[in-house]
Motif scaffolding. Structure first.
Motif, short mmCIF file in Angstrom:
data_model
loop_
_atom_site.label_atom_id
_atom_site.label_comp_id
_atom_site.label_asym_id
_atom_site.label_seq_id
_atom_site.Cartn_x
_atom_site.Cartn_y
_atom_site.Cartn_z
N PHE A 40 0.76 -0.96 0.12
CA PHE A 40 -0.04 -0.07 0.02
C PHE A 40 0.71 1.21 0.17
CE2 PHE A 40 -4.21 -2.38 1.25
CZ PHE A 40 -3.45 -3.29 1.65
N TYR A 66 0.17 5.45 1.12
CA TYR A 66 -0.60 6.37 1.85
C TYR A 66 0.03 7.56 1.66
CZ TYR A 66 -3.66 2.89 3.87
OH TYR A 66 -4.70 1.92 3.96
N GLN A 113 0.09 11.89 3.41
CA GLN A 113 -0.29 12.66 4.51
C GLN A 113 -0.07 13.95 4.10
OE1 GLN A 113 1.35 12.02 8.46
NE2 GLN A 113 -0.49 12.97 9.43
N LEU A 143 3.91 14.03 3.07
CA LEU A 143 4.40 12.64 3.51
C LEU A 143 4.02 11.58 2.96
CD1 LEU A 143 6.69 12.14 5.56
CD2 LEU A 143 4.77 12.42 7.44
N PHE A 200 3.89 7.36 2.60
CA PHE A 200 4.29 6.16 3.67
C PHE A 200 3.72 4.85 2.69
CE2 PHE A 200 4.89 7.73 7.83
CZ PHE A 200 4.14 8.98 7.92
N PHE A 232 4.28 -0.11 8.40
CA PHE A 232 4.76 0.96 7.54
C PHE A 232 6.11 1.19 7.63
CE2 PHE A 232 0.71 3.14 6.79
CZ PHE A 232 -0.35 2.78 7.55
N GLY A 233 6.61 1.85 6.63
CA GLY A 233 7.99 2.51 6.49
C GLY A 233 7.72 3.75 7.51
N GLY A 234 9.03 4.41 7.30
CA GLY A 234 9.27 5.65 8.14
C GLY A 234 8.78 6.83 7.55
N GLY A 235 8.30 6.87 6.55
CA GLY A 235 7.81 7.98 5.55
C GLY A 235 8.89 8.56 4.80
#
Lengths: 116, 114
Positions: free
Chosen positions: B34, B36, B38, B88, B90, B104-107
């Protein structure tokens, strides 16, 4: 259709106090999740409700955290007593689809918690 | 255990240029992947996902991502970046045999300059 909503948007409390976060999922979504992002690090899973039952709470950090979803609608996450390391952004997500392969989780705006 | 790496904390790109945000993952078995995004003062918005089938997945706002099983990567791409893409991003993975939780990854912060 309204999205996932969370209240409050921000909370500033002192160490040792109690804070309760609320999440209202998208109407009709049986799955509800809590995640948090601490200190700008990765977003980490806390727990997963299916309706009112806890399906997976493997990410809950300790017994200071209590999540409930009475009636299978909205959920609350209580932190008691709060510690400095609890500061971060708490996200709620919900999903509708029963089959994991098709699921997309939809996230709320998050609650920014600052513990002083 | 499953994990996601986003090797770049920030990506700077000029408006109109191609945008790539990198993501690699580690998971047992086949993954669900996925992306996402932000935006400032907003929640995470779903962009796209890979479940199975075509390795090139198209999503919202002109974004696409390519699943590469041999390289365990799922890089996000946009052919022509807009200033409004500054946000940001992710990457997240879910293992098919590990329940519903996302890892999740760190973004990666993307800054698109006019």
């Amino acid at each position: 259709e309204a999205g996932v909503t969370q209240f409050p948007s921000h909370s500033v409390i002192e160490k040792g106090q109690t804070v309760t976060l609320r999440c209202d999922p998208i109407s009709g979504h049986d799955n509800l999740y809590w995640y948090r992002r601490v200190m700008g690090k990765e977003i980490k899973f806390l727990l997963h409700f299916v309706k009112e039952s806890k399906q997976d709470e493997s990410g809950m950090p300790n017994n200071r955290f209590l999540a409930e979803r009475t009636g299978g609608t909205y959920s609350t996450l209580k932190v008691q007593p709060a510690e400095l390391e609890d500061s971060g952004v708490y996200f709620c997500a919900s999903s509708q689809v029963a089959r994991t392969s098709e699921e997309t989780q939809y996230f709320g705006p998050g609650t920014r918690l600052l513990v002083l | 255990a499953q994990s996601v790496a986003q090797p770049e904390d920030q990506v700077n790109v000029a408006e109109g240029n191609p945008l790539t945000v990198k993501c690699t993952y580690s998971v047992s078995g086949n993954p669900y992947l996925f992306w996402y995004v932000q935006y400032p003062n907003r929640g995470l918005q779903f962009l796209l996902k890979y479940i199975t089938g075509d390795n090139l997945v198209k999503g919202s706002y002109g974004f696409e991502a390519e699943f590469n099983k041999s390289q365990t990567s799922f890089h996000l791409k946009k052919p022509s970046a807009l200033v409004s893409d500054s946000a940001l991003y992710f990457c997240a993975v879910r293992a098919r045999a590990a329940g519903n939780k996302l890892t999740f990854g760190g973004g990666t912060r993307v800054l698109v300059k006019p």
